[in-house]
Design a protein around this motif. Structure first.
Motif, PDB file in Angstrom:
ATOM      1  N   UNK A 183       0.843  -1.211   0.000  1.00 12.82           N
ATOM      2  CA  UNK A 183       0.000   0.000   0.000  1.00 12.82           C
ATOM      3  C   UNK A 183       0.879   1.262   0.000  1.00 12.82           C
ATOM      4  N   UNK A 184       2.158   1.053   0.295  1.00 11.14           N
ATOM      5  CA  UNK A 184       3.092   2.194   0.310  1.00 11.14           C
ATOM      6  C   UNK A 184       3.692   2.305  -1.085  1.00 11.14           C
ATOM      7  N   UNK A 185       3.250   3.298  -1.831  1.00  6.15           N
ATOM      8  CA  UNK A 185       3.696   3.365  -3.234  1.00  6.15           C
ATOM      9  C   UNK A 185       4.365   4.686  -3.588  1.00  6.15           C
ATOM     10  N   UNK A 186       4.121   5.690  -2.787  1.00  6.30           N
ATOM     11  CA  UNK A 186       4.732   6.983  -3.116  1.00  6.30           C
ATOM     12  C   UNK A 186       4.828   7.874  -1.880  1.00  6.30           C
ATOM     13  N   UNK A 187       5.592   8.941  -2.057  1.00  6.54           N
ATOM     14  CA  UNK A 187       5.767   9.921  -0.980  1.00  6.54           C
ATOM     15  C   UNK A 187       4.414  10.521  -0.609  1.00  6.54           C
ATOM     16  N   UNK A 188       4.250  10.745   0.674  1.00 11.51           N
ATOM     17  CA  UNK A 188       2.932  11.217   1.137  1.00 11.51           C
ATOM     18  C   UNK A 188       3.168  12.087   2.376  1.00 11.51           C
ATOM     19  N   UNK A 189       2.408  13.182   2.525  1.00 10.37           N
ATOM     20  CA  UNK A 189       2.573  14.001   3.733  1.00 10.37           C
ATOM     21  C   UNK A 189       1.959  13.321   4.966  1.00 10.37           C
ATOM     22  N   UNK A 190       2.238  13.894   6.129  1.00  8.89           N
ATOM     23  CA  UNK A 190       1.701  13.336   7.378  1.00  8.89           C
ATOM     24  C   UNK A 190       0.177  13.455   7.407  1.00  8.89           C
ATOM     25  N   UNK A 191      -0.423  12.569   8.169  1.00 14.80           N
ATOM     26  CA  UNK A 191      -1.862  12.622   8.376  1.00 14.80           C
ATOM     27  C   UNK A 191      -2.137  13.610   9.516  1.00 14.80           C
ATOM     28  N   UNK A 192      -3.092  14.537   9.317  1.00 12.87           N
ATOM     29  CA  UNK A 192      -3.327  15.591  10.311  1.00 12.87           C
ATOM     30  C   UNK A 192      -3.664  15.040  11.692  1.00 12.87           C
ATOM     31  N   UNK A 193      -4.455  13.975  11.716  1.00 12.40           N
ATOM     32  CA  UNK A 193      -4.880  13.415  13.002  1.00 12.40           C
ATOM     33  C   UNK A 193      -3.694  12.730  13.711  1.00 12.40           C
ATOM     34  N   UNK A 194      -2.961  11.909  12.934  1.00 15.79           N
ATOM     35  CA  UNK A 194      -1.819  11.197  13.535  1.00 15.79           C
ATOM     36  C   UNK A 194      -0.731  12.168  13.987  1.00 15.79           C
ATOM     37  N   UNK A 195      -0.650  13.285  13.283  1.00 12.51           N
ATOM     38  CA  UNK A 195       0.413  14.256  13.517  1.00 12.51           C
ATOM     39  C   UNK A 195       0.415  14.795  14.956  1.00 12.51           C
ATOM     40  N   UNK A 196      -0.797  14.962  15.477  1.00 16.90           N
ATOM     41  CA  UNK A 196      -0.880  15.558  16.821  1.00 16.90           C
ATOM     42  C   UNK A 196      -0.215  14.678  17.879  1.00 16.90           C
ATOM     43  N   UNK A 197      -0.576  13.387  17.883  1.00 18.85           N
ATOM     44  CA  UNK A 197       0.020  12.506  18.904  1.00 18.85           C
ATOM     45  C   UNK A 197       1.498  12.259  18.583  1.00 18.85           C
ATOM     46  N   UNK A 198       1.830  12.257  17.280  1.00 22.94           N
ATOM     47  CA  UNK A 198       3.224  12.052  16.852  1.00 22.94           C
ATOM     48  C   UNK A 198       4.114  13.162  17.424  1.00 22.94           C
ATOM     49  N   UNK A 199       3.635  14.391  17.291  1.00 23.63           N
ATOM     50  CA  UNK A 199       4.436  15.516  17.766  1.00 23.63           C
ATOM     51  C   UNK A 199       4.647  15.454  19.265  1.00 23.63           C
ATOM     52  N   UNK A 200       3.589  15.024  19.946  1.00 19.61           N
ATOM     53  CA  UNK A 200       3.691  14.911  21.394  1.00 19.61           C
ATOM     54  C   UNK A 200       4.693  13.797  21.779  1.00 19.61           C
ATOM     55  N   UNK A 201       4.592  12.658  21.082  1.00 25.06           N
ATOM     56  CA  UNK A 201       5.525  11.546  21.361  1.00 25.06           C
ATOM     57  C   UNK A 201       6.961  11.987  21.103  1.00 25.06           C
TER      58      UNK A 201
END
Ligand code: PLP
Length: 461
Positions: A32-50
């Motif tokens: 399913x990973x076929x090309x460059x893609x930006x971060x997901x807005x929802x995932x980004x929030x917890x990612x930044x905190x982690x």
């Protein structure tokens, strides 16, 4: 023929089936990973905190906001914020077969289902001799005649071990020669060799090191004359005090400077006259040129006493000759590597040795030519911004913005945001560099990466 229970266990069809199932499952999701893609807005929030929390706990910010999700596809990797990027730095030269490679995963599963997690000097499994044989066979491909190999847990430990063997043999000689701009690692002693003041700031003096100028491709004879002059001065100033010369044949962290056979041979000839052992540091260059080892690329098979490998080899090791064999007790370690790493190392090295990677027509050289051509076109288009490319095989570097550190860093950050992971190397000039995942990279990947490099340049002019 009599078999062990383990042989029956590894040949149990359920193990093969489980490996196939895991590999299939990985592939199904990875595809399913076929090309460059930006971060997901929802995932980004917890990612930044982690990330923030992690940076705080580890005592400093990461260079990139990079936490992998645990999956990728070839040269592409998914981060835990859902973004997808091209990994053209591969953990600074480790993930040669990219991400989620089915055969690498199967090899790791083989190691993972073995009885222990780690292998050590007192107890290791039957996979270790198999790997030792493969590495020594490859090191002796052109008749170098290495006898032994000592496995260890990091590149710098391979350096420590080779230095200890040399000091013991050459005792009481205690000085070391190394090239300016070299990088060998950061233990208390080896950080004295690595030519970067910041890496030894505040540390006690543990080794006496004298530096030699590295090869300048624009001045072949001048390079040889200069280095021999410097060597002779040192040998005169410190007679019988040099034990080793540490040679990084292609400088990695120093900025992707490539050496030369005649240059190295001239140095080695002079060193041999003074009983100085030659240690070649291949922690970054192993499996990156069109030969398995850079000492083979430069035709130094007969001239080298010890070789350190790491990174791409998945396990780290010192390869050496019988005359440097240490006395009992000098080198050992509780654990040297994990079963999974040993098994994956065998797969990767064997694949590179036997499946069309090496030689003039090999995949490594072809990828180099293709990427170099693309980068050269960018140089022609933006001569004020890009100089180069430099490097060899799957190590490629550029000088950008005349080697300005701040701008080169800014470029790598913007490039990261745009979907390509590269890194910087060297000082004055700073270079932007790439360590291609040669095991999996395709010309299509290089097309995409080159396009993103160009887009990023456009953002900065
Ligand atoms: C040429 C060279 N030698 C030694 C090392 C040290 O290896 P490690 O970081 O695995 O200890 C490195 C790491 O970048 C290297 O590039």
């Amino acid at each position: 023929m009599k078999k062990t229970i383990a042989q029956d266990f590894y040949n149990d069809p359920r193990i093969e089936e489980a490996k196939q199932l895991i590999a299939q499952t990985v592939q199904e999701h990875a595809s399913k990973i076929t090309q460059v893609k930006p971060a997901d807005d929802e995932l980004k929030q917890s990612y930044e905190k982690t990330l923030e929390d992690f940076s705080q706990k580890r005592g400093g910010k990461l260079y990139y906001d990079y936490l992998g999700s645990g999956i990728g596809n070839g040269a592409l990797v998914e981060l835990a914020d859902g973004s997808v990027k091209y990994d053209f730095i591969t953990g600074i030269g480790v993930h040669y077969f990219g991400h989620s490679h089915p055969e690498v995963i199967k090899a790791q599963v083989h190691g993972a289902v073995s009885n222990t997690t780690m292998s050590g000097n007192l107890q290791q499994n039957i996979d270790s001799p198999k790997l030792f044989n493969l590495i020594l066979e490859q090191a002796n491909k052109y008749g170098a005649g290495f006898d032994h190999l000592f496995m260890t847990s990091s590149g710098v430990m391979a350096a420590e071990n080779s230095l200890k063997m040399v000091f013991q043999k050459r005792s009481p000689a205690y000085r070391v020669l190394a090239f300016e701009k070299c990088f060998m690692g950061r233990t208390l002693s080896v950080s004295q060799i690595t030519d970067k003041a910041a890496y030894r700031k505040g540390l006690p003096h543990t080794l006496s090191v004298d530096y030699l100028p590295f090869y300048d491709a624009n001045d072949h004879q001048g390079s040889i004359d200069r280095v021999l002059k410097r060597l002779k001065e040192y040998f005169q100033r410190y007679p019988d005090q040099y034990a080793a010369i540490c040679m990084e044949l292609i400088q990695g962290e120093g900025g992707y400077w490539v050496g030369n056979t005649e240059f190295f041979q001239a140095i080695i000839k002079e060193c041999k006259k003074h009983n100085v052992s030659v240690i070649v540091d291949e922690v970054q260059s192993f499996m990156r040129t069109k030969e398995m080892f850079a000492f083979q690329y430069f035709g130094l098979d007969q001239n080298v006493d010890l070789v350190n490998i790491g990174k791409n080899s998945q396990v780290c090791a010192t390869i050496y000759r019988n005359d440097h064999k240490p006395q009992p007790g000098l080198i050992s370690q509780t654990f040297t590597s994990s079963g999974s790493a040993i098994s994956a190392a065998y797969y990767m090295i064997n694949e590179v040795a036997s499946n069309g990677f090496l030689g003039e027509e090999g995949k490594i050289e072809k990828l180099h030519q293709y990427f170099a051509q693309k980068l050269n076109r960018l140089h022609e288009k933006y001569p004020q911004i890009i100089e180069g490319p430099w490097g060899v095989g799957a190590m490629i570097g550029l000088t950008m913005f005349k080697g300005d550190l701040a701008k080169s860093k800014e470029f790598t950050f913007k490039l990261f945001n745009n979907g390509v992971i590269g890194f910087i190397a060297g000082m004055a000039p700073t270079r932007v560099r790439f360590l291609i995942p040669a095991g999996v990279a395709t010309t299509k990947d290089i097309d995409q990466v080159s396009k993103i490099i160009e887009d990023t340049i456009k953002e900065m002019i």
